[in-house]
Design a protein around this motif. Structure first.
Motif, mmCIF file in Angstrom:
data_model
loop_
_atom_site.group_PDB
_atom_site.id
_atom_site.type_symbol
_atom_site.label_atom_id
_atom_site.label_comp_id
_atom_site.label_asym_id
_atom_site.label_seq_id
_atom_site.Cartn_x
_atom_site.Cartn_y
_atom_site.Cartn_z
ATOM 1 N N PRO A 271 0.828 -1.210 0.000
ATOM 2 C CA PRO A 271 0.000 0.000 0.000
ATOM 3 C C PRO A 271 0.861 1.260 0.000
ATOM 4 O O PRO A 271 2.066 1.195 0.225
ATOM 5 N N ASN A 272 0.216 2.396 -0.213
ATOM 6 C CA ASN A 272 0.918 3.681 -0.141
ATOM 7 C C ASN A 272 1.600 3.819 1.214
ATOM 8 O O ASN A 272 1.009 3.503 2.242
ATOM 9 N N GLY A 273 2.841 4.298 1.212
ATOM 10 C CA GLY A 273 3.542 4.529 2.472
ATOM 11 C C GLY A 273 4.080 3.279 3.113
ATOM 12 O O GLY A 273 4.487 3.306 4.275
ATOM 13 N N GLU B 185 -6.233 -8.098 4.074
ATOM 14 C CA GLU B 185 -5.653 -7.675 5.346
ATOM 15 C C GLU B 185 -4.724 -6.481 5.147
ATOM 16 O O GLU B 185 -4.830 -5.462 5.818
ATOM 17 N N VAL B 186 -3.828 -6.584 4.154
ATOM 18 C CA VAL B 186 -2.804 -5.559 3.983
ATOM 19 C C VAL B 186 -3.402 -4.260 3.440
ATOM 20 O O VAL B 186 -3.080 -3.169 3.912
ATOM 21 N N TYR B 187 -4.274 -4.367 2.473
ATOM 22 C CA TYR B 187 -4.810 -3.156 1.837
ATOM 23 C C TYR B 187 -6.077 -2.661 2.537
ATOM 24 O O TYR B 187 -6.642 -1.644 2.139
ATOM 25 N N GLU B 188 -6.539 -3.381 3.548
ATOM 26 C CA GLU B 188 -7.724 -3.025 4.326
ATOM 27 C C GLU B 188 -8.896 -2.717 3.425
ATOM 28 O O GLU B 188 -9.510 -1.646 3.488
ATOM 29 N N THR B 189 -9.178 -3.679 2.540
ATOM 30 C CA THR B 189 -10.312 -3.518 1.638
ATOM 31 C C THR B 189 -10.859 -4.913 1.374
ATOM 32 O O THR B 189 -10.432 -5.871 2.016
ATOM 33 N N SER B 190 -11.837 -5.001 0.477
ATOM 34 C CA SER B 190 -12.270 -6.355 0.151
ATOM 35 C C SER B 190 -12.176 -6.560 -1.348
ATOM 36 O O SER B 190 -12.706 -5.782 -2.135
ATOM 37 N N PRO C 285 -2.976 -15.171 -10.701
ATOM 38 C CA PRO C 285 -4.112 -14.581 -9.983
ATOM 39 C C PRO C 285 -4.361 -13.134 -10.437
ATOM 40 O O PRO C 285 -3.414 -12.380 -10.675
ATOM 41 N N LEU C 286 -5.614 -12.754 -10.584
ATOM 42 C CA LEU C 286 -5.977 -11.367 -10.878
ATOM 43 C C LEU C 286 -6.880 -10.865 -9.761
ATOM 44 O O LEU C 286 -7.703 -11.599 -9.233
ATOM 45 N N VAL C 287 -6.724 -9.590 -9.447
ATOM 46 C CA VAL C 287 -7.412 -9.017 -8.291
ATOM 47 C C VAL C 287 -8.547 -8.121 -8.767
ATOM 48 O O VAL C 287 -8.331 -7.274 -9.646
ATOM 49 N N PHE C 288 -9.756 -8.322 -8.223
ATOM 50 C CA PHE C 288 -10.885 -7.463 -8.592
ATOM 51 C C PHE C 288 -11.480 -6.847 -7.347
ATOM 52 O O PHE C 288 -11.685 -7.533 -6.344
ATOM 53 N N PRO C 289 -11.741 -5.563 -7.389
ATOM 54 C CA PRO C 289 -12.418 -4.954 -6.236
ATOM 55 C C PRO C 289 -13.864 -5.430 -6.159
ATOM 56 O O PRO C 289 -14.482 -5.729 -7.178
ATOM 57 N N VAL C 290 -14.375 -5.501 -4.938
ATOM 58 C CA VAL C 290 -15.774 -5.908 -4.760
ATOM 59 C C VAL C 290 -16.632 -4.662 -4.750
ATOM 60 O O VAL C 290 -16.329 -3.683 -4.085
ATOM 61 N N TYR C 291 -17.689 -4.718 -5.551
ATOM 62 C CA TYR C 291 -18.572 -3.556 -5.621
ATOM 63 C C TYR C 291 -19.404 -3.449 -4.370
ATOM 64 O O TYR C 291 -19.996 -4.413 -3.949
#
Lengths: 256, 357, 277
Positions: free
Chosen positions: A35-37, A233-238, A250-256
């Protein structure tokens, strides 16, 4: 080729990287993600010798980077940084030729025929030969990034460090650069690249190193690193992870 | 490694630039520029030799050179005008390359040799020296010596303050330089307020700047230092090129950034200090000439340094000639002319096309 | 590479210098360049006006001086012009640019610097020195004898008269005055006055101090300032004796600030009239 042992470093009293160890083997294409930082740019600066370690050691072919002179380092590795704040007062060709400087004698002032040919080839490889005479200030973001890469290649390095080579680029330029890196990698160039785009990292890198809050979270094959559990966990998102249909990455998709 | 194959093999035939004798055509351009500027310099020098308050056809110069010794015409040409031209050459060139070095180092187009407090320090040194009666006690060289010491004192003060806490941060150095300049000029006014009238006009003369230097030792010394500084800085031309990409990039290109910065800083300070000590404060040469040359020959310091040196010399000689002849037998301070001519030319060049530093 | 090609050119010219000398001076000099207006005036008084070949643009008196070749100003001269005139004597003042004087010396010219005298005694001495330089001592002694006689007559006249307390203003912004080291001090004392600022350390003087010391006469020397406007400034301070009695006078700066022995006495006479009539 690069061995990072128990590294802690940062700027003055502020420690950015803590107790990091990993190894990059000759010929690998390694993606540095996080992530950033999380300390990715600092990591690049540390490996490049710009930032001396406060604890631990970074070895380049078995020698401590911090003990080497800049010129020795520059002859072995090239760095494409993110900083573009200065517009160099040069044409593209002059800019790329600067990559030959580390190989010059102390009192050498003029480039040799070989230097010019190597620069030519670097420009041809990155596809910017037609921009040769254009001023650096008149390039688009993508062209500028390609010129940076060409200059780094003109150094003829064993190791190439890149800090977000695809930042601010459209998908065409992104893929162009990643394909070029992949091709150079198969010609035995070792590459460590900071990448923000997890999918590009997954598709092109052999190994990913995931940093989080200055620590090493996970290092390994993209399939080992890019799991839903770790990324969430690391990016604190789903996100959800799906597999790429062509090379099973593997490809990563954000959950709407 | 990546380029192990014969490098020629992959270059498309049509893309290969023409090379004459394996040389880069850029060098021919550089050589042409150098000769062009030297021609201008020589032209200006001959013009300067030919005009003045006293009418002397330059045709006579060669005759005078061989047979004219002992005549007033000979003295006017070779002992009044020529030393001035040579000093103008040294000071103009020295200030111009100091400007190139500092602008390249700071990557800031507004930096000139005087921004860092060098002139303020020199003027302060001269003021204090004159008020203490230095010229009467220590002889005529005391003025130049005190100017030089003042310049060096201030510049190392600026350096020491900005180097506290490790490493030279250029932006801080610049800011401290500007502040110290202001303080120096305040102190100068303080000193001038309590100065006797005779000393006061000495100070004002010095501040206005002049290429009249009676001591041929000082004139020669300045010439040697100026040419020496030019050759020394040329050794750093490639490092300056790398530095113009930014300090981090320069490091990645193998430049020992801190050492190079220190060396360049010392060269620029010494050059400016010498020029100011001998000729007083002559503004604008170090600011305008590097800009114009960057516009003409490009940003590569290998040609930029040479071109700036030659054209700085030509520019100052020309300005000094104008200062001598416009209201003869009286003279303008040469700084008036450099400011006016330089400013006008510069604004014209900037407004003509999109000029970016 | 460029410099290597250039250096022979430079060195060729470097070693050309110091090969020139003017003919050694014969006594007395017959081609004089005067860079000091008072010296020009004194040379005419001495009858050596015809020996002058160059003057400054400030050398306005006597009117004949204005026809001579101009070589610059008092503080900035043109070296070429001076060389062209082939003088065997150049007379400069401490105001002349030191660099230019050294240059002239370096060229082998005879340059004499005349310090600005600080009193009448010095004025006479410097007049005598000048006369010796140009071989006109007899004429100088005649002139001095006459001026001394006139000065003695003035002294007799004002004996016993009350002394005037005088403030002399030379410049405005800042207020500038004449201290003891100025012959203006002498001028006032010879005319039966007391310079209230004679103990000042520098010329800059505070207006408050003037009000405190309360002079009964104010002299405004109009050098670079407008006398009338300065007079109005003083008129605001009604407590000063000089203001109450309207004893504020303007003086011609040319005469006061660059005196010869003759014009000194003339000025003394004028001041005596202002002070005591």
């Amino acid at each position: 080729m690069v061995k990072v042992e128990d590294l802690s470093c940062g700027y003055g009293k502020e420690i950015v990287l803590k107790d990091i160890s990993f190894e990059v083997k000759t010929g690998q294409f390694v993606g540095l993600i996080g992530p950033n930082g999380s300390g990715k740019t600092t990591m690049i600066r540390a490996i490049s010798g710009l930032l001396p370690p406060q604890k631990g050691v970074i070895l380049l072919n078995g020698n401590a980077v911090s003990r080497k002179r800049p010129r020795e380092l520059a002859a072995k590795m090239a760095v494409v940084t993110q900083s573009q704040e200065a517009t160099p007062p040069f044409s593209v060709e002059e800019f790329v030729l600067l990559g030959r400087v580390p190989h010059w004698g102390r009192f050498q002032l003029l480039e040799t025929k070989t230097d010019v040919e190597i620069a030519e080839r670097a420009m041809a490889l990155t596809g910017i030969s037609h921009l040769r005479g254009r001023g650096m200030g008149k390039l688009s973001g993508g062209e500028r990034q390609l010129a940076n890469l060409a200059r780094a290649l003109a150094q003829r390095p064993d190791l190439l460090l890149l800090d977000e080579p695809t930042a601010h680029l459209d998908i065409g330029h992104q893929v162009q650069i990643m394909r070029l890196l992949k091709k150079l990698n198969t010609e035995a160039l070792t590459i460590v690249a900071v990448l923000h785009d997890l999918n590009l990292a997954s598709l092109y890198c052999q190994r990913l190193i995931l940093l989080n809050k200055g620590r090493l979270r996970m290092a390994g094959h993209p399939r080992e690193v890019l799991t839903e559990e770790i990324i969430n966990e690391v990016y604190e998102t789903s996100i959800v992870v799906k597999e790429d249909p062509y090379i099973s990455r593997p490809l990563v998709f954000p959950v709407y | 490694m990546m380029c192990n194959q014969n490098p020629k093999s992959k270059i498309p035939p049509g893309r290969r630039p023409l090379r004459a004798g394996g040389q880069n055509p850029k060098y021919y351009t550089w050589i042409l520029w150098t000769f062009f500027l030297i021609t201008i310099l020589l032209g200006v020098a001959v013009f300067s030799l030919a005009v003045g308050a006293v009418d002397l056809p330059v045709r006579k110069a060669f005759f005078l050179l061989t047979k004219g010794r002992g005549t007033p015409e000979y003295a006017i040409l070779f002992e009044v005008r020529l030393p001035r031209i040579l000093l103008g050459f040294a000071v103009g060139g020295g200030l111009a390359i100091s400007g190139v070095i500092l602008q390249g180092m700071f990557r800031n187009p507004l930096v000139e040799p005087y921004t860092l407090g060098i002139s303020g320090g020199a003027a302060l040194g001269v003021c204090v020296n004159m008020v203490m009666g230095g010229p009467r006690v220590l002889g005529p060289l005391a003025t130049s010596a005190s100017g030089f010491l003042g310049a060096m004192g201030i510049i190392f003060l600026v350096y020491a303050i900005s180097a506290r806490g490790g490493g030279i941060r250029l932006s801080r150095l610049l800011l401290i330089g500007v502040m110290v300049s202001f303080m120096a000029s305040s102190l100068i006014m303080l000193v001038m307020a309590v100065t006797r009238t005779e000393d006061l006009h000495g100070i004002i003369f010095w501040i206005m700047g002049s290429l009249e230097e009676p001591s041929s030792f000082l004139m020669k010394a300045t010439l040697f230092i100026s040419l020496g500084g030019m050759m020394l800085s040329f050794l750093f031309a490639v490092d300056l090129n790398a530095l113009s990409l930014g300090e981090e990039e320069a490091f990645h290109l193998g430049v020992e950034v801190d050492r190079v910065k220190k060396a360049l800083f010392v060269i620029a300070s010494l050059l400016t200090g010498c020029c100011v000590a001998v000729a007083g404060i002559i503004g604008f040469v170090g600011l305008v000439v590097p800009h114009l040359m960057r516009l003409l020959v490009g940003g590569d310091h290998r040609i930029l340094l040479v071109a700036s040196y030659i054209s700085g010399a030509a520019f100052l000689i020309l300005c000094d000639t104008l200062a001598r002849v416009v209201i003869a037998p009286m003279e303008f301070p040469v700084g008036v002319i450099t400011g006016l001519v330089g400013g006008v030319v510069f604004i014209y060049a900037m407004s003509r096309k999109g000029y970016s530093f | 590479m460029l410099m290597r090609a250039f250096s022979p050119f430079v060195f060729f010219f470097l070693f050309l210098s110091n090969a020139f000398s003017f003919p050694s001076s014969t006594h007395p000099p017959h081609r004089i360049v005067s860079l000091v207006p008072t010296v020009t005036e004194e040379l005419y008084l001495l009858g050596a006006g015809d020996k002058i070949v160059g003057v400054t643009v400030y050398c306005q008196r006597p009117p004949e001086a204005q026809t001579k070749e101009k070589v610059g100003t008092v503080i900035d001269v043109n070296i070429e012009k001076i060389i062209e005139l082939r003088p065997d004597l150049v007379i400069a003042s401490p105001l002349t640019d030191h660099k230019q004087i050294r240059k002239l010396w370096g060229l082998g010219l005879r340059v004499e610097i005349f310090d600005a005298p600080t009193d009448f005694q010095g004025l006479c001495e410097s007049f005598l020195t000048l006369s010796r330089l140009v071989g006109k001592e007899q004429r100088a002694e005649e002139v001095l004898e006459r001026t001394n006689k006139e000065l003695e007559a003035v002294r007799k006249r004002i004996e016993g008269l009350a002394k005037r307390r005088v403030f002399v203003q030379i410049g405005a912004n800042p207020l500038f005055t004449a201290d003891r080291a100025s012959f203006i001090n002498d001028l006032i004392e010879c005319s039966g006055g007391i310079n209230i600022a004679s103990d000042a350390k520098t010329g800059i003087y505070s207006r408050e101090e003037v009000i405190k010391r309360n002079p009964d006469t104010i002299l405004i020397v109009t050098m670079g300032i407008v006398g009338e406007r300065e007079k109005e400034v003083w008129l605001r301070y009604e407590t000063i004796g000089a203001v109450k009695n309207r004893r504020i006078f303007s003086l011609d700066s040319y005469r006061v600030c660059s005196p010869t022995p003759v014009s000194f006495v003339r000025t003394v006479k004028e001041l005596v009239r202002l002070f005591h009539e």
